[in-house]
Design a protein around this motif. Sequence first.
Motif, PDB file in Angstrom:
ATOM      1  N   ASP A 218      14.808   4.899  10.649  1.00  7.84           N
ATOM      2  CA  ASP A 218      16.198   5.735  10.850  1.00  7.84           C
ATOM      3  C   ASP A 218      17.116   4.971  11.747  1.00  7.84           C
ATOM      4  OD1 ASP A 218      15.437   6.967   8.392  1.00  7.84           O
ATOM      5  OD2 ASP A 218      14.830   8.452   9.731  1.00  7.84           O
ATOM      6  N   GLU A 219      16.478   4.374  12.844  1.00  2.30           N
ATOM      7  CA  GLU A 219      17.088   3.677  13.808  1.00  2.30           C
ATOM      8  C   GLU A 219      17.632   2.504  13.557  1.00  2.30           C
ATOM      9  OE1 GLU A 219      14.803   3.815  17.397  1.00  2.30           O
ATOM     10  OE2 GLU A 219      14.316   5.959  17.088  1.00  2.30           O
ATOM     11  N   GLY A 220      17.346   1.988  12.123  1.00  2.00           N
ATOM     12  CA  GLY A 220      17.716   0.724  11.467  1.00  2.00           C
ATOM     13  C   GLY A 220      16.852  -0.354  11.553  1.00  2.00           C
ATOM     14  N   ILE A 221      15.657  -0.171  11.863  1.00  2.00           N
ATOM     15  CA  ILE A 221      14.395  -1.238  11.868  1.00  2.00           C
ATOM     16  C   ILE A 221      14.083  -1.392  10.550  1.00  2.00           C
ATOM     17  CG2 ILE A 221      12.345  -1.996  12.857  1.00  2.00           C
ATOM     18  CD1 ILE A 221      13.052  -0.498  15.350  1.00  2.00           C
ATOM     19  N   THR A 222      13.843  -2.698  10.144  1.00  3.17           N
ATOM     20  CA  THR A 222      13.350  -2.809   8.809  1.00  3.17           C
ATOM     21  C   THR A 222      11.694  -2.932   8.881  1.00  3.17           C
ATOM     22  OG1 THR A 222      15.196  -4.154   8.563  1.00  3.17           O
ATOM     23  CG2 THR A 222      13.421  -4.388   6.970  1.00  3.17           C
ATOM     24  N   ILE A 223      11.217  -2.407   7.978  1.00  2.00           N
ATOM     25  CA  ILE A 223       9.420  -2.486   8.193  1.00  2.00           C
ATOM     26  C   ILE A 223       9.124  -3.122   7.063  1.00  2.00           C
ATOM     27  CG2 ILE A 223       7.445  -1.102   8.604  1.00  2.00           C
ATOM     28  CD1 ILE A 223       9.487  -0.292  10.700  1.00  2.00           C
ATOM     29  N   LEU A 224       8.211  -3.911   7.055  1.00  2.00           N
ATOM     30  CA  LEU A 224       7.427  -4.559   6.168  1.00  2.00           C
ATOM     31  C   LEU A 224       6.187  -4.121   5.994  1.00  2.00           C
ATOM     32  CD1 LEU A 224       7.812  -6.453   3.728  1.00  2.00           C
ATOM     33  CD2 LEU A 224       7.124  -8.390   5.123  1.00  2.00           C
ATOM     34  N   TYR A 225       5.623  -3.220   5.072  1.00  2.29           N
ATOM     35  CA  TYR A 225       4.316  -2.335   5.088  1.00  2.29           C
ATOM     36  C   TYR A 225       3.265  -2.825   4.385  1.00  2.29           C
ATOM     37  CZ  TYR A 225       1.309   1.654   6.142  1.00  2.29           C
ATOM     38  OH  TYR A 225       0.485   2.249   6.778  1.00  2.29           O
ATOM     39  N   ILE A 226       2.009  -3.514   4.782  1.00  3.36           N
ATOM     40  CA  ILE A 226       1.032  -4.104   3.818  1.00  3.36           C
ATOM     41  C   ILE A 226       0.101  -2.988   3.920  1.00  3.36           C
ATOM     42  CG2 ILE A 226      -0.544  -5.852   3.525  1.00  3.36           C
ATOM     43  CD1 ILE A 226       1.961  -7.028   5.637  1.00  3.36           C
ATOM     44  N   SER A 227      -0.393  -2.610   2.752  1.00  5.62           N
ATOM     45  CA  SER A 227      -1.620  -1.416   2.782  1.00  5.62           C
ATOM     46  C   SER A 227      -2.519  -1.665   1.375  1.00  5.62           C
ATOM     47  CB  SER A 227      -1.161  -0.394   2.959  1.00  5.62           C
ATOM     48  OG  SER A 227      -2.263   0.728   2.699  1.00  5.62           O
ATOM     49  N   HIS A 228      -3.613  -1.338   1.407  1.00  2.00           N
ATOM     50  CA  HIS A 228      -4.363  -1.129   0.233  1.00  2.00           C
ATOM     51  C   HIS A 228      -4.324   0.173  -0.253  1.00  2.00           C
ATOM     52  CE1 HIS A 228      -7.297  -4.656   1.252  1.00  2.00           C
ATOM     53  NE2 HIS A 228      -7.002  -4.618  -0.047  1.00  2.00           N
ATOM     54  N   TYR A 229      -3.784   1.043   0.477  1.00  3.89           N
ATOM     55  CA  TYR A 229      -3.646   2.663   0.035  1.00  3.89           C
ATOM     56  C   TYR A 229      -2.505   2.849  -0.595  1.00  3.89           C
ATOM     57  CZ  TYR A 229      -7.381   2.317   3.490  1.00  3.89           C
ATOM     58  OH  TYR A 229      -8.818   1.865   4.140  1.00  3.89           O
ATOM     59  N   LEU A 230      -2.835   3.269  -1.687  1.00  6.55           N
ATOM     60  CA  LEU A 230      -1.328   3.472  -2.558  1.00  6.55           C
ATOM     61  C   LEU A 230      -0.539   4.725  -2.271  1.00  6.55           C
ATOM     62  CD1 LEU A 230      -2.684   2.022  -6.112  1.00  6.55           C
ATOM     63  CD2 LEU A 230      -1.471   0.914  -3.990  1.00  6.55           C
ATOM     64  N   GLN A 231      -1.692   5.662  -1.943  1.00  8.17           N
ATOM     65  CA  GLN A 231      -0.940   6.855  -1.728  1.00  8.17           C
ATOM     66  C   GLN A 231      -0.147   6.797  -0.384  1.00  8.17           C
ATOM     67  OE1 GLN A 231      -4.331   6.473  -2.186  1.00  8.17           O
ATOM     68  NE2 GLN A 231      -4.109   7.202  -4.139  1.00  8.17           N
ATOM     69  N   GLU A 232      -0.516   6.084   0.558  1.00  9.10           N
ATOM     70  CA  GLU A 232       0.262   5.721   1.518  1.00  9.10           C
ATOM     71  C   GLU A 232       1.670   5.036   1.326  1.00  9.10           C
ATOM     72  OE1 GLU A 232      -3.032   4.364   4.858  1.00  9.10           O
ATOM     73  OE2 GLU A 232      -1.184   3.103   4.602  1.00  9.10           O
ATOM     74  N   ILE A 233       1.433   4.181   0.500  1.00  6.19           N
ATOM     75  CA  ILE A 233       2.856   3.166  -0.061  1.00  6.19           C
ATOM     76  C   ILE A 233       3.682   4.303  -0.498  1.00  6.19           C
ATOM     77  CG2 ILE A 233       3.572   1.628  -1.722  1.00  6.19           C
ATOM     78  CD1 ILE A 233       2.068   0.161   0.534  1.00  6.19           C
ATOM     79  N   GLU A 234       3.147   5.244  -1.473  1.00  4.18           N
ATOM     80  CA  GLU A 234       4.050   6.040  -2.455  1.00  4.18           C
ATOM     81  C   GLU A 234       4.790   7.105  -1.208  1.00  4.18           C
ATOM     82  OE1 GLU A 234       1.479   8.216  -4.968  1.00  4.18           O
ATOM     83  OE2 GLU A 234       3.183   8.823  -6.390  1.00  4.18           O
ATOM     84  N   ALA A 235       3.777   7.549  -0.177  1.00  5.57           N
ATOM     85  CA  ALA A 235       4.350   8.604   0.742  1.00  5.57           C
ATOM     86  C   ALA A 235       5.547   7.859   1.700  1.00  5.57           C
ATOM     87  CB  ALA A 235       3.454   9.064   1.381  1.00  5.57           C
ATOM     88  N   LEU A 236       5.286   6.672   1.940  1.00  2.00           N
ATOM     89  CA  LEU A 236       6.012   6.257   3.119  1.00  2.00           C
ATOM     90  C   LEU A 236       7.138   5.202   2.735  1.00  2.00           C
ATOM     91  CD1 LEU A 236       5.984   5.747   6.203  1.00  2.00           C
ATOM     92  CD2 LEU A 236       4.516   3.750   5.814  1.00  2.00           C
ATOM     93  N   CYS A 237       6.939   4.398   1.804  1.00  2.00           N
ATOM     94  CA  CYS A 237       7.998   3.264   1.347  1.00  2.00           C
ATOM     95  C   CYS A 237       9.001   3.644   0.734  1.00  2.00           C
ATOM     96  CB  CYS A 237       7.005   2.053   0.784  1.00  2.00           C
ATOM     97  SG  CYS A 237       5.849   1.511   1.773  1.00  2.00           S
TER      98      CYS A 237
END
Lengths: 509, 343, 325
Positions: A196-215
């Motif tokens: 929200d502060e404008g930073i771009t996040i590249l997020y690598i994970s094995h956990y699909l629930q995380e990806i679903e909730a976060l990305c």
Amino acid sequence: MIQQSTQPIIHFQGIEKSFGGAKALSDVSLTVHRGTVHGLVGQNGAGKSTLIKLLAGLHRPDAGQVEIDGEAYDHLTPHLVESLGIHFIHQDRLLVPSFTVGEALFLGREPRIPGTPFLDRRQMQRRAQEVLQRYFGLSLPNSALISQLSTAEKQIVQITRALLDRPKILVFDEPTAALVKREADLLFTLIRRLRDEGITILYISHYLQEIEALCDVVTVLRNGRHVATKPIAETSAAEIAGLMVNRDIGDLFPIREKSPGAALLTVEGLSATGRYRNVGFTLYRGEVLGLTGLLGSGAKDVLRTLFGLETAEEGTVTVAEQAPWRASPVQAARRKLALVPEDRRRHGVALDLSVSENTTLASLPRFTRLGLVDRASEAAEADRLITRLQIKTAGREALLRTLSGGNQQKVAIAKWLSRHSDIYLLDEPTVGVDIAAKVEIYALIAELAEKGAGIIVLSSDLPELIGLTDRILIFFRGEIAREVVSDTITEDALLAEVTGSSEATRYVG
Amino acid sequence: MLVDTALLVPASARADTPSPQKTTVSQGLAGIALRGGALAVFVTVFVLFAFASPIFLTPFNLGNILAQSAISGVLAIGLTVVIIAGGGNVVSGGIDLSLAANMGLSAAVYAALSQAGQVDGVAVLAALGTGLAIGAVNALAVTWARIVPLLATLAVMNVVGGLELVLTQNTVIPAITPLLESLSGSGPFGIPALAYVLLGFALITAVVVQATPLGLRLYAVGEFPEAARASGLALKRFIAGSFLFSGLSGGIAGILSAAYLSGSTTGAGELLLPVVVTALLGQVFSRRLVPTITGTLLSALFVGVLINGFQLLNLSSTLVSGIQGLLILLVVSATTLLRPKEG
Amino acid sequence: MSAVPALGAERRLVEAASRLALPVALVAVFLLFSALAPGFLAAANLQSVLVNNFTLLSIVAVAMTFAVSAGGIDLSVGTAVDFASFAFVSLVLAGQPVPLALAAGLGGGAVVGLFNAVLIAGIGISPFLATLGTLFIGRSVQQLLTNGGNPVYLPPAGVPESFHLLGRGSLAGLPVPLLIAALVIALAAVILARSRFGRVVTAVGIEAEVVRYSGLPLKAHLAATYVLVALIAAVAGLVLTSTVTVYIPNSGNAFLLNAIGAAFIGTTLHRHGRPNIAGTVLGVLLLSLVANGLLMSGLNFYWQQVGTGLLIFTVLALSFASRKV
């Protein structure tokens, strides 16, 4: 192509990268938009880490280019990457253990007492308190040393360090692998705020629930290719899992007569506080048994315990009909157990010993006459195994260092073939191994089983497990949560079991 | 005391973590115990000597201890800086075996120039220059030729020791100069001037190492080079700088020894291993069990107190080296056994 | 990985050149002193190089090579020399038969080795620190045993003839000390390069964890290594004592730094930079020739050490610099 309201900040264009003939990335094009949380998923070997290392300037693409903020580069360097405001939060935390939190946070850009060359420790402490409090609501004592922090706290210190540089892009590589749920939730809240502060996040994970909730957006890589990029709103964990799963890998695995014989290894009531509880199973002759689970699920600890590298507090391990025993690696090897460890370069083979010396290291007594190594028979054995396992080397005298990862791994296995082992414990046997060597290793495993050996494969590569094994024991929270017959489970279902998403809970640790 | 495990989340929520906390807490406590133990031993020895000998606690004698410790103290502080920047692994990390020989040659240069009629200023500059030059050779050998410090400084030690023999023909070169006289005399409060030099040198070095960004970065370079590199630090410059500093310490110690012995004498190399032990032992006197300047100073004084006390009690001072050896083994065993097993 | 062939060839050439540093230095030193120093080439002088400079150092350096092979170092080799010497002299002085005294000497050295073994293999202390501690404790022990460091002389009259055999005897026209050194070197070379024990020790030095993960007893090998180092060093102590008929406390330390230097210079001879007996022996030979040659060439006696140091430095610099990746 997905339309995004914001402009692109990272754009990979036609990236190609090979390692010694094995293609790690082929024609990958991918756009990350400013101010989004962009997930990157894929199985082991899909090319995630290669892509990240390209972005970090640690690898150079064979073809293609990277655009950052509209500027195109043939390749990046670590220095350039830093000046572009890209920061990486790695799994291995680069913090000096004997430093206080303040010192670790400000190393390299220490505040000074105005007008003097002296460290302003008070300001370091105050600002450390301040930023940790602001970003994480975390309060650490000023005197706490890095070595005394929990893994999660170290992770947080490292993220905070990156934030002090006012980054434009933050890359998280499996950041929650060592966090408990509450800590992970805190991290997610933070990541959203950063976005929200404008930073771009590249997020690598094995956990699909995380990806679903976060990305906001997710990209799936498979076998070095870009499979899909989708807004998270238009997809689901199930669909992502389907995209990750490799449908055309089936013929890698040899067809094998699955007819287990007599019990070879029996484990009963094995327990060790904080690692695993009440683990019991039997391995039969001619069987390939799979073990899997998340980091910290206990599967790896059990494997290491079998070889005597860790000790259990309760329970017994019985080999064939012999008496139960307390293992040490020496004892384990004597009972014809063999371990091919995951960390090949530190534990599996000695890179500065020759192929021949590595091959006979575990079986030297066989080549010893009156205390002296019989070089002729040793050479014959090395040549026999080089031929049998198709080890590609300049010769038996070549140092292991000069071999490719796959061929090094074959030597790590050859060492135990030379000892005529009966029970093979293979820990992630194909990590960092190119596809050709993989197929050869699979064939070898099948052959060993057919000749009556018992084989335990610990792997997080799910297609590999399904294709290679007869049964799979799924570890969860230190226990065997389920046992499945490999023929009867799909990759998607196995993934759900391993990540615990079938119970709608998430456990990592 | 140092560790509050309930930092991030309530303890209940952590119940399912395979907790590494227990080991770090017990380690932290053990570290405190070790450091406290070391200080306790120091104090006990001090008190015992004070009771056993009426002379021990006199200002004159205490000043003497400082003066006697000055030479090895300065050398050990120089070595400490090399160990900080090079890391604790003595074979592949930081070590400077040429320090004692450096001191011998610097003293000889000073004495020879004084005897040849040069003024103090020239002789001092030459002695310090000698030390710096030796440090520069070590720095080049380690950072440029990439010889491991243990071997590089071993070879340099041989060369320097030989040059001292060539210069002195293995004889004593007497030197009496105004500077040496004032150094070997007493300063304010009747305390030997050498004592002031040691404390001054230790203070300046301690301030730089313990209170400036430079010092902090030295620790990072030595303890975790990857982290230092990730923070944008040029590793080689710090390592080279540490060898230059230890070279300079050798030069300073050379002048001090010329003052203490009224000239240069042979056998400087004998001091090498005691200095190494003093620097390594210093780690027990630091809170984080890392090499520090104050820790090394305490350790040098501890050894000085032992030697002095044994002399006063007419006991053989030969026990000192045995006690040093035992202490170092005890300390290292304790830290080794407390270290969590590699997993 | 996929280097241009020409580059690969060049690289191989550089590697070969770095291996040649030691033999070339040896030949160069030999030729140089033959030209400069009259009398250097005389048979009597060369024999004196071997007996006086080479013998004892080569034995101690061979001992050191085992510690270096196992990835460690032994700063207490001199202590083993001294303890052997003390035990030997004490028993002879007490009128015990020489063979028994010799055995006791070996036992004296073994005590030092066992102490190191406990520290390094048992507790897990790094070899440098462990053997440094042993060295310091050994010093005090010797001084306590000798009233503060007084030499123990043997009365010339009361010593049996056989006492001198090791140090001063000769067999078939060859000096016994030299024969002993040759025997130690030959045995050590076989043990390190050809035996199963030597193979495992080499592997320990290269990657100790792989040895453990291969089901081999790592600690037992480490312990045996340090006992072996001390036993070999003890042989040097016996020869030394038999030559000089006196035990001088803490005198063995004189060999330490040259032994380390020779063992590491020797690694430059090996294809993969491993410690090896032949390299160590050539290293000792180089150091001995330089010491003697400088003496014979009439140069100031004290230039010896400078020359030796410069030579070690050059060989190391050449070999390390050419190993740059």
